[in-house]
Design a protein around this motif. Structure first.
Motif, short mmCIF file in Angstrom:
data_model
loop_
_atom_site.label_atom_id
_atom_site.label_comp_id
_atom_site.label_asym_id
_atom_site.label_seq_id
_atom_site.Cartn_x
_atom_site.Cartn_y
_atom_site.Cartn_z
N THR A 139 -13.27 -8.86 19.21
CA THR A 139 -13.86 -8.31 18.00
C THR A 139 -12.94 -7.22 17.49
OG1 THR A 139 -15.16 -6.76 19.33
CG2 THR A 139 -16.22 -8.83 18.69
N PRO A 140 -12.74 -7.19 16.18
CA PRO A 140 -11.83 -6.18 15.66
C PRO A 140 -12.32 -4.77 15.99
CG PRO A 140 -12.40 -7.82 13.98
CD PRO A 140 -13.31 -8.04 15.16
N GLU A 141 -11.37 -3.92 16.31
CA GLU A 141 -11.70 -2.53 16.58
C GLU A 141 -12.01 -1.82 15.28
OE1 GLU A 141 -9.46 1.52 18.18
OE2 GLU A 141 -8.44 -0.41 18.20
N LEU A 142 -13.06 -1.00 15.26
CA LEU A 142 -13.36 -0.18 14.09
C LEU A 142 -12.75 1.19 14.28
CD1 LEU A 142 -17.06 -1.05 13.16
CD2 LEU A 142 -14.95 -1.86 12.12
N ALA A 143 -11.83 1.53 13.41
CA ALA A 143 -11.14 2.81 13.49
C ALA A 143 -11.68 3.76 12.43
CB ALA A 143 -9.64 2.60 13.30
N GLU A 144 -11.54 5.04 12.70
CA GLU A 144 -11.99 6.06 11.75
C GLU A 144 -10.88 6.35 10.74
OE1 GLU A 144 -14.86 7.79 11.26
OE2 GLU A 144 -15.86 6.53 12.74
N GLY A 145 -11.29 6.50 9.47
CA GLY A 145 -10.32 6.79 8.43
C GLY A 145 -10.93 7.67 7.34
N ILE A 146 -10.09 8.08 6.41
CA ILE A 146 -10.54 8.86 5.25
C ILE A 146 -9.86 8.30 4.01
CG2 ILE A 146 -10.90 10.99 6.59
CD1 ILE A 146 -8.22 12.01 5.38
N ASP A 147 -10.40 8.67 2.83
CA ASP A 147 -9.64 8.51 1.60
C ASP A 147 -9.69 9.84 0.88
OD1 ASP A 147 -11.83 8.05 -0.82
OD2 ASP A 147 -12.50 7.12 1.05
N ALA A 148 -8.57 10.22 0.27
CA ALA A 148 -8.43 11.56 -0.30
C ALA A 148 -7.53 11.53 -1.52
CB ALA A 148 -7.88 12.51 0.75
N SER A 149 -7.57 12.63 -2.27
CA SER A 149 -6.72 12.81 -3.44
C SER A 149 -6.39 14.29 -3.55
CB SER A 149 -7.43 12.32 -4.70
OG SER A 149 -8.50 13.20 -5.02
N HIS A 150 -5.81 14.69 -4.68
CA HIS A 150 -5.48 16.09 -4.88
C HIS A 150 -6.72 16.98 -4.88
CE1 HIS A 150 -6.45 14.67 -8.94
NE2 HIS A 150 -6.71 15.93 -9.26
N HIS A 151 -7.88 16.39 -5.10
CA HIS A 151 -9.13 17.17 -5.11
C HIS A 151 -9.40 17.82 -3.75
CE1 HIS A 151 -10.27 15.96 -9.13
NE2 HIS A 151 -10.13 14.67 -8.80
N GLN A 152 -8.87 17.26 -2.68
CA GLN A 152 -9.06 17.85 -1.34
C GLN A 152 -8.13 19.05 -1.12
OE1 GLN A 152 -9.77 14.39 -1.59
NE2 GLN A 152 -11.85 15.13 -1.23
N GLY A 153 -7.18 19.26 -1.99
CA GLY A 153 -6.25 20.37 -1.81
C GLY A 153 -5.31 20.13 -0.65
N PRO A 154 -4.75 21.21 -0.07
CA PRO A 154 -3.85 21.04 1.08
C PRO A 154 -4.59 20.43 2.27
CG PRO A 154 -3.70 23.26 0.16
CD PRO A 154 -4.89 22.62 -0.46
N ILE A 155 -3.91 19.61 3.03
CA ILE A 155 -4.50 18.97 4.21
C ILE A 155 -3.58 19.21 5.41
CG2 ILE A 155 -5.12 16.76 5.29
CD1 ILE A 155 -5.93 15.74 2.54
N ASP A 156 -4.17 19.64 6.51
CA ASP A 156 -3.41 19.78 7.76
C ASP A 156 -3.52 18.45 8.50
OD1 ASP A 156 -2.55 20.26 10.38
OD2 ASP A 156 -3.19 22.35 10.34
N TRP A 157 -2.51 17.62 8.36
CA TRP A 157 -2.58 16.27 8.89
C TRP A 157 -2.50 16.22 10.41
CZ3 TRP A 157 -4.34 12.24 6.32
CH2 TRP A 157 -4.38 12.32 4.92
N GLU A 158 -1.92 17.22 11.03
CA GLU A 158 -1.91 17.27 12.49
C GLU A 158 -3.33 17.43 13.01
OE1 GLU A 158 0.48 16.70 14.53
OE2 GLU A 158 2.13 16.57 13.09
N GLN A 159 -4.10 18.30 12.37
CA GLN A 159 -5.50 18.46 12.78
C GLN A 159 -6.30 17.19 12.48
OE1 GLN A 159 -7.80 22.04 12.09
NE2 GLN A 159 -5.94 23.14 11.43
#
Length: 251
Positions: A55-75
């Motif tokens: 069965t395919p694994e369900l992974a966690e994800g997000i969708d974002a744009s400039h509205h989220q402002g700066p993002i710390d991708w390491e976190q």
């Protein structure tokens, strides 16, 4: 004397020979000790072990744009987010100002990432595809397919007919798919789908469905948007949360 001698001889013969017609006792045969062979138990037919189904694994994800402002991708990556969809473009002229920086930082952090295009309903599909491809730039073929966002909000108030709009969407998808050698993921916002009903027409493309809180119905989907105000370390404020079959691939 002769008579006595004769009687003595008769008595002597009787004592030595026994009774002349005596016969030995009959011999009785012992009962047969042969036993019947035991009944054989039939060997059961072996039942083949079914092959395990994956069965395919369900992974966690997000969708974002400039509205989220700066993002710390390491976190973000440290919080278990494995994939992201980032707004790249809209219509024939808008480019998300944070797309390039977000994409580069997400990839450095090990997050699988792709861009999405917000479709303007009254604009030419091929022209929108060309703009989207320019924003993506000479980027390697994505590890996950790009996405097309179909919504009513923020577009023209008088969209074209269903047939005309579907033709423009098809033009967009064909141009992007051929250029990137993939099959674009299609996001159908519920009010858009209620009005135009494109899900069946676009079933040859993996689909991204929105259903807050509850698992989507039986319709096939590759990505499920389950929260529009999710909390993720490294992002200030709310962000769209998704679950998807991973790796996310075009069909």
């Amino acid at each position: 004397m002769r008579r006595l001698a004769a009687m003595a001889a008769v008595l002597a013969l009787a004592g030595c020979g026994g009774t002349p017609d005596a016969r030995p006792a009959p011999t009785t045969s012992a009962p047969s000790t042969t036993t019947a062979p035991p009944a054989t138990t039939p060997t059961p037919t072996p039942v083949p072990t079914p092959e395990p189904t994956s069965t395919p694994e369900l992974a966690e994800g997000i969708d974002a744009s400039h509205h989220q402002g700066p993002i710390d991708w390491e976190q973000v990556a440290g919080a278990g987010i494995r994939f992201a969809y980032l707004k790249a473009s809209e219509g024939t002229g808008f480019t998300d100002p944070r797309f390039a920086a977000h994409r580069a930082a997400a990839e450095r952090a090990g997050v699988s990432v792709a861009g999405y295009h917000y479709f303007q309903l009254c604009s030419n599909g091929t022209a929108q595809a060309e703009h989207f491809l320019r924003v993506l730039g000479p980027h390697p073929a994505p590890g996950q397919p790009p996405a097309l966002d179909l919504e009513l909000a923020g577009s023209c108030t008088d969209p074209p007919s269903r047939a005309a709009l579907l033709a423009e969407v098809r033009e967009f998808l064909q141009r992007v798919d051929e250029t990137l050698a993939t099959t674009t993921l299609v996001y159908l916002y519920p009010d858009f789908e209620d009005r135009f009903g494109f899900a069946k027409d676009l079933a040859d493309h993996p689909q991204w469905v929105r259903r807050l809180g509850e698992r989507p119905p039986a319709r096939d989907w590759a990505v499920w948007q389950y929260d529009d105000r999710g909390s993720v370390p490294g992002i200030r404020g709310g962000v769209d949360r998704n679950r998807g079959t991973f790796p996310i691939e075009g069909r």
